[in-house]
Design an enzyme around this catalytic site. Structure first.
Site, PDB file in Angstrom:
ATOM      1  CE  LYS A 212      -2.979   3.096   0.638  1.00  0.00           C
ATOM      2  NZ  LYS A 212      -4.330   3.401   0.306  1.00  0.00           N
ATOM      3  CB  CYS A 266      -3.580   8.703   0.450  1.00  0.00           C
ATOM      4  SG  CYS A 266      -5.205   8.483   1.142  1.00  0.00           S
TER       5      CYS A 266
HETATM    6  N1  SAJ Z   1      -1.954  14.874  -8.802  1.00  0.00           N
HETATM    7  C1  SAJ Z   1      -1.133  15.637  -9.630  1.00  0.00           C
HETATM    8  N2  SAJ Z   1      -0.844  15.160 -10.890  1.00  0.00           N
HETATM    9  C2  SAJ Z   1      -1.350  13.972 -11.339  1.00  0.00           C
HETATM   10  C3  SAJ Z   1      -2.161  13.203 -10.496  1.00  0.00           C
HETATM   11  C4  SAJ Z   1      -2.457  13.681  -9.218  1.00  0.00           C
HETATM   12  O1  SAJ Z   1      -0.671  16.723  -9.264  1.00  0.00           O
HETATM   13  O2  SAJ Z   1      -1.050  13.622 -12.490  1.00  0.00           O
HETATM   14  C5  SAJ Z   1      -2.259  15.367  -7.441  1.00  0.00           C
HETATM   15  C6  SAJ Z   1      -3.739  15.664  -7.221  1.00  0.00           C
HETATM   16  O3  SAJ Z   1      -4.073  16.938  -7.670  1.00  0.00           O
HETATM   17  C7  SAJ Z   1      -3.858  15.521  -5.722  1.00  0.00           C
HETATM   18  C8  SAJ Z   1      -2.826  14.429  -5.401  1.00  0.00           C
HETATM   19  O4  SAJ Z   1      -1.966  14.355  -6.514  1.00  0.00           O
HETATM   20  O5  SAJ Z   1      -3.463  16.706  -5.064  1.00  0.00           O
HETATM   21  C9  SAJ Z   1      -3.426  13.057  -5.129  1.00  0.00           C
HETATM   22  O6  SAJ Z   1      -4.486  12.785  -6.016  1.00  0.00           O
HETATM   23  P1  SAJ Z   1      -4.743  11.359  -6.695  1.00  0.00           P
HETATM   24  O7  SAJ Z   1      -5.995  11.478  -7.457  1.00  0.00           O
HETATM   25  O8  SAJ Z   1      -3.537  10.911  -7.448  1.00  0.00           O
HETATM   26  O9  SAJ Z   1      -4.850  10.344  -5.473  1.00  0.00           O
HETATM   27  P2  SAJ Z   1      -5.728  10.321  -4.104  1.00  0.00           P
HETATM   28  O10 SAJ Z   1      -4.870  10.872  -3.013  1.00  0.00           O
HETATM   29  O11 SAJ Z   1      -7.070  10.898  -4.283  1.00  0.00           O
HETATM   30  O12 SAJ Z   1      -5.881   8.741  -3.914  1.00  0.00           O
HETATM   31  C10 SAJ Z   1      -4.713   7.919  -3.826  1.00  0.00           C
HETATM   32  C11 SAJ Z   1      -4.867   6.752  -4.823  1.00  0.00           C
HETATM   33  N3  SAJ Z   1      -3.599   6.069  -4.948  1.00  0.00           N
HETATM   34  C12 SAJ Z   1      -3.031   5.799  -6.155  1.00  0.00           C
HETATM   35  O13 SAJ Z   1      -3.517   6.147  -7.200  1.00  0.00           O
HETATM   36  C13 SAJ Z   1      -1.755   5.013  -6.152  1.00  0.00           C
HETATM   37  C14 SAJ Z   1      -5.950   5.805  -4.328  1.00  0.00           C
HETATM   38  O14 SAJ Z   1      -6.017   4.661  -5.165  1.00  0.00           O
HETATM   39  C15 SAJ Z   1      -5.676   5.378  -2.873  1.00  0.00           C
HETATM   40  O15 SAJ Z   1      -6.680   4.523  -2.383  1.00  0.00           O
HETATM   41  C16 SAJ Z   1      -5.663   6.631  -2.024  1.00  0.00           C
HETATM   42  O16 SAJ Z   1      -4.585   7.470  -2.486  1.00  0.00           O
HETATM   43  C17 SAJ Z   1      -5.445   6.220  -0.585  1.00  0.00           C
HETATM   44  O17 SAJ Z   1      -6.431   6.269   0.183  1.00  0.00           O
HETATM   45  O18 SAJ Z   1      -4.338   5.813  -0.226  1.00  0.00           O
END
Ligand code: SAJ
Length: 429
Positions: A212, A266
């Site tokens: 994880k 996360c």
């Molecule tokens: N972000 C970027 N650029 C990107 C993708 C995301 O700047 O290309 C930023 C987003 O704006 C945000 C942050 O990253 O601020 C996180 O967003 P996210 O959509 O990537 O992820 P979370 O935090 O909403 O959810 C993550 C997910 N993990 C992965 O994709 C590996 C989700 O599957 C997990 O269940 C969750 O964390 C968790 O609870 O751990």
């Protein structure tokens, strides 16, 4: 084959409540447990205390049919799912306070034979220690079969659902199931099979815990690469959105999108658990965290640079406070950090914040008197410099003409991203 008919879900937040509701929708009797009386009252009335598409209908139906109830006390049950927060301490190691509190509620109810699942994200060894802690509270029980005392079964099944798509991903994602003992893994697998249509992958608890953390670190490192590229591109006068779009035409290149920083509870947190446990060995993971944590400061500097070509009383628009698009979650949000930093550094300027998913500014803004919450259109109209921080649908729908004559610090690549320096607005990506 699942034989568990009554599950207590401890912690009814973004993960616990959807898990409780989906299990209940499959005919399992679920008792939700939470400290927050308002959460309990909302759920028992068939309502959801936060925004998550599709969750409301499932909660309401489960409550109406009598399969889901909520309360502040942990009842006796056949299985317990612990989905409580695991924040970090000052030294970035995990804070297990809430896991311990959950265990203290569960321990008196145990008779032997129960399954206890930790869903909260935590470093390797945490589930084993949760088991040990339960046994300290209940020395009449054991953690494994064959020790001459009734056994309880502890497993780690990390949640992997994406906020905004939880109801879909909770059913369709594959799941890693790590047992403190082999019996625990099998019992947990059979319980998740009740609602999970993805593969159920069995391993030991420590591997599940590290998997994880690794998943979120993988994403953090890749976002850091994109964020670093946006800073480098700024230096070369190159439009980073065009750069990434072109580079991604290579068959083996898939660069993520830069942004104002990484938010949420996360990805901005979990990699630190690896760094805290293996500080010498986690150089790349630590650097990625530092790159992403430094991004909000860089965005603030771009706004300050943009202000230079405007009069002293020019106002600033901040579009979006949530940590990502189309949700109301402000936890660890870089946009909140940026808006607060601007408000503190520029006490004589008005900061017009537009966040369509909230109706009042969060408490952190109480110390400021130059921040106001307005609509997206109004924020742009009042301001000389516009910081685009979240790509909410409402922000993406803005007529590009609205930006004319303004300096736009576009951290999400929504403002005519191919024209860059040649557009009517001055773009800083
Ligand atoms: N972000 C970027 N650029 C990107 C993708 C995301 O700047 O290309 C930023 C987003 O704006 C945000 C942050 O990253 O601020 C996180 O967003 P996210 O959509 O990537 O992820 P979370 O935090 O909403 O959810 C993550 C997910 N993990 C992965 O994709 C590996 C989700 O599957 C997990 O269940 C969750 O964390 C968790 O609870 O751990």
């Amino acid at each position: 084959m699942n034989t568990i008919n009554h599950v207590a879900v401890v912690g009814l937040g973004y993960i616990g409540l959807p898990t409780a509701a989906i299990l209940a929708s499959k005919g399992v009797r679920v008792s939700g447990v939470d400290l927050n009386e308002r959460t309990i009252a909302a759920i028992n009335a068939g309502e959801v205390p936060f925004v998550e598409p599709g969750l409301g209908a499932v909660v309401k139906d489960a409550v109406d049919r009598g399969f889901l109830t909520a309360g502040t006390e942990t009842p006796a049950a056949e299985a317990y799912i612990v989905a409580v927060p695991t924040p970090f301490l000052a030294d970035k190691s995990v804070d297990v306070r809430f896991i311990h509190a959950a265990a203290e509620g569960i321990a008196p109810q145990l008779r032997g034979g129960e399954l206890i699942i930790l869903e909260s994200t935590a470093p390797p060894g945490t589930s084993e220690r949760l088991g040990q802690f339960l046994i300290e509270l209940r020395p009449d029980l054991s953690l494994r079969n064959g020790e001459g005392k009734p056994a309880i079964h502890v497993a780690h099944c990390p949640e992997r659902v994406l906020p905004g798509k939880i109801m879909e991903e909770m059913v369709s994602n594959d799941r890693i199931i790590g047992g403190v003992s082999p019996e625990a893994a099998v019992l947990a697998r059979d319980l998740y099979a009740v609602f999970c249509e993805g593969e159920l992958l069995i391993t030991d608890a420590a591997t599940a815990e590290l998997a994880k953390l690794v998943e979120n670190s993988f994403r953090d490192v890749n976002i850091a690469f994109a964020n670093e590229l946006s800073v480098i591109s700024g230096k070369f006068g190159v439009n980073v959105w065009e750069l990434i779009r072109l580079a991604n035409h290579h068959p083996r290149v898939n660069i993520l999108q830069p942004g104002p920083g990484v938010g949420g509870h996360c990805i901005a947190v979990d990699p630190w658990f690896i760094v805290a446990g293996a500080p010498e060995e986690s150089r790349l993971i630590r650097t990625a965290r530092e790159v992403n944590d430094a991004k909000p400061r860089w965005v603030v500097e771009q706004v300050l640079a943009g202000l230079k070509s405007f009069p002293e009383d020019a106002e600033i628009a901040v579009l979006g406070l949530a940590f990502k698009a189309n949700i109301d979650d402000l936890r660890e949000s870089p946009s909140v950090e940026i808006a607060l930093d601007l408000a503190r550094r520029l006490p004589n300027r008005m900061i017009n914040v537009a966040e369509p998913h909230i109706s009042v500014l969060p408490q952190a803004f109480d110390e400021t008197d130059n921040v106001t919450l307005v609509s997206v259109g109004e924020a742009i109209k009042r301001s000389g410099v516009v910081a685009v921080l979240v790509d909410h649908d409402e922000v993406k729908a803005i007529d590009q003409l609205a930006f004319t004559g303004r300096a736009v610090v576009d951290t999400r690549g929504i403002v005519n991203s191919t024209e860059s320096a040649f557009s009517t607005a001055m773009l800083v990506s």
